[in-house]
Design an enzyme around this catalytic site. Structure first.
Site, PDB file in Angstrom:
ATOM      1  N   ASP A 193      19.063   1.905  55.697  1.00  0.00           N
ATOM      2  CA  ASP A 193      19.416   3.295  55.411  1.00  0.00           C
ATOM      3  C   ASP A 193      19.595   3.541  53.930  1.00  0.00           C
ATOM      4  O   ASP A 193      19.519   4.684  53.465  1.00  0.00           O
ATOM      5  CB  ASP A 193      20.703   3.657  56.152  1.00  0.00           C
ATOM      6  CG  ASP A 193      21.039   5.139  56.045  1.00  0.00           C
ATOM      7  OD1 ASP A 193      20.155   5.965  56.364  1.00  0.00           O
ATOM      8  OD2 ASP A 193      22.161   5.475  55.623  1.00  0.00           O
ATOM      9  N   MET A 274      24.370  11.947  57.265  1.00  0.00           N
ATOM     10  CA  MET A 274      23.829  13.043  56.462  1.00  0.00           C
ATOM     11  C   MET A 274      22.944  12.566  55.322  1.00  0.00           C
ATOM     12  O   MET A 274      22.401  13.390  54.586  1.00  0.00           O
ATOM     13  CB  MET A 274      24.989  13.864  55.874  1.00  0.00           C
ATOM     14  CG  MET A 274      25.817  14.603  56.911  1.00  0.00           C
ATOM     15  SD  MET A 274      24.861  15.847  57.827  1.00  0.00           S
ATOM     16  CE  MET A 274      24.365  16.950  56.513  1.00  0.00           C
ATOM     17  N   ARG A 275      22.807  11.240  55.157  1.00  0.00           N
ATOM     18  CA  ARG A 275      22.005  10.767  54.030  1.00  0.00           C
ATOM     19  C   ARG A 275      20.556  11.222  54.155  1.00  0.00           C
ATOM     20  O   ARG A 275      19.898  11.522  53.143  1.00  0.00           O
ATOM     21  CB  ARG A 275      22.082   9.243  53.925  1.00  0.00           C
ATOM     22  CG  ARG A 275      21.302   8.701  52.730  1.00  0.00           C
ATOM     23  CD  ARG A 275      21.503   7.204  52.512  1.00  0.00           C
ATOM     24  NE  ARG A 275      22.793   6.948  51.896  1.00  0.00           N
ATOM     25  CZ  ARG A 275      23.733   6.215  52.452  1.00  0.00           C
ATOM     26  NH1 ARG A 275      23.534   5.679  53.644  1.00  0.00           N
ATOM     27  NH2 ARG A 275      24.881   6.006  51.844  1.00  0.00           N
ATOM     28  N   ALA A 276      20.037  11.301  55.371  1.00  0.00           N
ATOM     29  CA  ALA A 276      18.643  11.719  55.558  1.00  0.00           C
ATOM     30  C   ALA A 276      18.425  13.137  55.038  1.00  0.00           C
ATOM     31  O   ALA A 276      17.412  13.419  54.388  1.00  0.00           O
ATOM     32  CB  ALA A 276      18.261  11.631  57.030  1.00  0.00           C
ATOM     33  N   VAL A 279      18.439  12.972  51.187  1.00  0.00           N
ATOM     34  CA  VAL A 279      17.221  12.342  50.662  1.00  0.00           C
ATOM     35  C   VAL A 279      16.020  13.265  50.842  1.00  0.00           C
ATOM     36  O   VAL A 279      15.182  13.391  49.934  1.00  0.00           O
ATOM     37  CB  VAL A 279      16.976  10.992  51.363  1.00  0.00           C
ATOM     38  CG1 VAL A 279      15.603  10.439  51.021  1.00  0.00           C
ATOM     39  CG2 VAL A 279      18.054   9.996  50.965  1.00  0.00           C
TER      40      VAL A 279
END
Length: 666
Positions: A193, A274-276, A279
């Site tokens: 991730d 929420m990183r997706a 990014v």
């Protein structure tokens, strides 16, 4: 210094080059993970990227590459005088898979720290990579403790080095680029991730393109400098475009409509956290800047999804990465154009040629034989079968479950992992010894005890402690190691009841999942008919093992002795390759032995070979029906191991599942 292969001379691999360039435009995207088969220019493209990056302004003489405009106030080489400035090319630092912790984060001179009170610090690779590229080839083989350090540095933008109360901190912000061959195992989810984008690469099947690859490579090998000079114009043009895109990036507008598409896409594909979303937003902005636009379009969002989401959709290591492009287009169309004036000129247009090529098909398990998984009968044609023993088609595995921990008794010294007890460089301190070679883990109390009796003879007159090299003591630590888990699976007719074989495959799949989580190597031996086969030589890729297991046909007699002898041979060869890695043999059978003269006696003698060599073993008893013969239990006794039923493998607690083999053998 050797001349690198020009980035613009790489043939094809458009998605790989685009992902690398987007990170060059916006390092905040978070790096690239490049997955693919060997020989596909993964490393070549990554090493060529650094030549396209703009030069970095640094404080002269600073070993930690501080920015003259905003130097790190906690820099170990600081404080820096204002006004001093210089520049150097952007660095690409390569992290070897077998690097030590001190090589990665830096090392303190423990002897000087104790005797002189001096923080004598030698920077590591994290300091060298600050404001540059940190490249890890075969990142999936990186030791877990190095992965933890990388995760900490990537999350905090800083590296901390602590040794017995003496600590150093320095900035460490870098573009993380990793390459890997899925045949050799997968990444743990936390590190997976952490990569912003992922790209799948494969060799072209077009003859003309393959010819061009060979032609350029031969030309480069004959005259690297001359070949690079011929591509200097294209390299300069791309470098200028990167600089222009960086300058345009702050003015690119990410409208509410594009943000809604990003959020809806991440929700539709059920990615964790929420990183997706973040990014994807940064990638879409970088795509617009790379295209010379100040607005983010729907095609940018689509391309960003294809690069940022595939590796975040994996629910377990047996899922192939990828994205359903039809579902993606439907989501973008549904949520496109809902905010007028958001910069999406044509929200119904998914964008021309947005998706990366080479996405794996659902049947192509990474590292396995895709054709075998798609066509279970492949590889079986022409193999002799005993008369009267009909072969059945492969049975699908039952749903995997959380398996109980199987471990090797005793204390090993194998590669770091999470299965069995071992002496390791990381773990809880259990004692001290004189260092063999360089001191890496100081045992402070033992060092003080060793030095204390000699203080008067050494002329000590003040409160300090006079320490000599002979006083230093290395801490001995106990942690966990990874093992070789060798599955020996009965695929004979006695196991071929379809419902039962599905449950057996589900149990083995569960144990494979456990092996993945515990960083083991796995191997697969199957036996049926008149012989045993090594379906999968020992490997770190549980994906490959899962693919071979799924396509495993059944039928024929039960050559139990052949299966055990083949497993014994596999262990013998692996012992020569890696003597420190201990093995755990998991025999999945109902215990019957048929075919050939004296099959039961032969199986018994083969089992006693494992007991004589004190190989840890577990027999998964697959016998079913109202009348049970207990053959699997007898086999476990002869192996010097333990028998456990399929139901017990699911139980909440199994105390002492694998007993001490040495005690049982005695």
């Amino acid at each position: 210094m050797s001349t690198p292969f020009p980035f613009t001379a790489v043939v094809g691999q458009d998605d790989l080059r685009l992902a690398l360039l987007l990170n060059a435009v916006s390092p905040a995207v978070g790096g690239v993970l490049v997955r693919g088969e060997k020989g596909t220019a993964k490393s070549t493209a990554v090493r060529a990227l650094s030549a396209l990056l703009p030069e970095v302004d640094v404080v002269p003489g600073c070993r930690f590459s501080c920015d003259p405009g905003s130097p790190d106030p906690a820099c170990p080489d600081g404080p820096h005088a204002p006004g001093a400035s210089g520049s150097r090319p952007a660095r690409m630092v390569e992290l070897p898979v077998g690097a030590s912790e001190d090589r990665l984060v830096g090392a303190l001179d423990i002897e000087r720290a104790l005797s002189e009170g001096v923080k004598a610090f030698e920077p590591g690779l994290l300091a060298d990579a600050h404001r540059g590229i940190l490249y890890v080839d075969e990142v999936n083989l990186l030791h877990d403790h190095l992965v933890d350090l990388l995760l900490d540095a990537a999350a905090m933008g800083a590296s901390y080095v602590e040794r017995e109360g003496v600590s150093v901190r320095h900035a460490s912000r870098f573009l993380l680029v990793g390459t890997m061959n899925p045949e050799e195992g997968e990444l743990r989810p936390q590190l997976l991730d952490r990569f912003g984008l992922t790209v799948e690469v494969a060799a072209s099947r077009e003859p003309d393109q393959r010819v061009e690859v060979v032609r350029r490579r031969l030309a480069y090998d004959d005259d690297p400098a001359g070949f690079a000079a011929r591509w200097a114009g294209e390299e300069a043009a791309v470098r200028q475009r990167v600089v222009a895109a960086r300058a345009l990036l702050p003015s690119v507008r990410l409208g509410d409509g594009a943000l809604r598409q990003i959020a809806a896409t991440c929700a539709a594909f059920e990615v964790d956290g929420m990183r997706a979303d973040i990014v994807m937003a940064r990638t879409a902005t970088a795509l617009a800047a790379w295209a010379g636009r100040s607005d983010v379009l729907a095609e940018d969002v689509r391309q960003a999804a294809l690069l940022a989401l595939p590796h975040r959709r994996r629910r377990n290591p047996f899922d192939a990465p990828g994205l359903d492009e039809d579902k993606l287009d439907e989501t973008l169309e549904e949520f496109g154009g809902q905010e007028p004036g958001d910069g999406d000129d044509d929200p119904d247009d998914p964008g021309p040629g947005g998706g990366p090529g080479g996405q794996p098909e659902p049947g192509d398990a990474p590292g396995g034989d895709g054709d075998t998984a798609a066509r279970p009968e492949a590889g079986e044609a022409g193999e002799p079968r005993p008369s009267g023993a009909g072969e059945q088609s492969p049975v699908r595995a039952a749903e995997p479950f959380r398996a109980k921990v199987l471990s090797v008794p005793g204390l090993g010294e194998g590669a770091a992992g999470r299965r069995s007890r071992a002496r390791t460089e990381h773990g809880r301190t259990t004692g001290a010894r004189r260092p063999r070679g360089a001191l890496t883990k100081l045992h402070l109390a033992a060092t003080v005890r060793a030095a204390a009796p000699h203080q008067r003879a050494r002329g000590r007159s003040g409160p300090g402690l006079v320490v000599r090299r002979d006083d230093l003591r290395q801490a001995t630590r106990e942690g966990r190691e990874g093992n070789l888990v060798l599955f020996v699976v009965d695929a004979s007719g006695s196991m071929a009841a379809r419902q039962r074989m599905g449950a057996v495959k589900g149990a083995v799949l569960s144990l494979l999942l456990d092996a993945y989580q515990r960083r083991d190597k796995v191997g697969l031996v199957t036996f049926r008919g008149s012989a045993a086969d090594v379906a999968l030589p020992p490997t770190s890729s549980v994906d490959a093992a899962a693919a071979r297991l799924e396509s495993l046909p059944t039928g024929g007699r039960t050559p139990l002795a052949a299966g055990l002898l083949r497993a014994h041979e596999v262990l013998r060869v692996e012992r020569l390759r890696d003597p420190a890695r201990r093995a755990l043999v998991v025999v999945v059978t109902d215990g019957r032995a048929t075919g050939g003269p004296e099959p039961v006696a032969l199986a018994s003698r083969a089992a006693r070979l494992f007991a004589a060599e004190q190989v840890a073993s577990v027999v998964v008893d697959c016998e079913s029906g109202p009348v049970r013969l207990g053959l699997a239990g007898r086999l476990a006794d002869e192996l010097g191991g333990t028998a456990v039923t399929l139901d017990e493998l699911r139980a909440d607690s199994i105390a002492g599942l694998v007993k001490d083999v040495q005690r049982r053998a005695a």
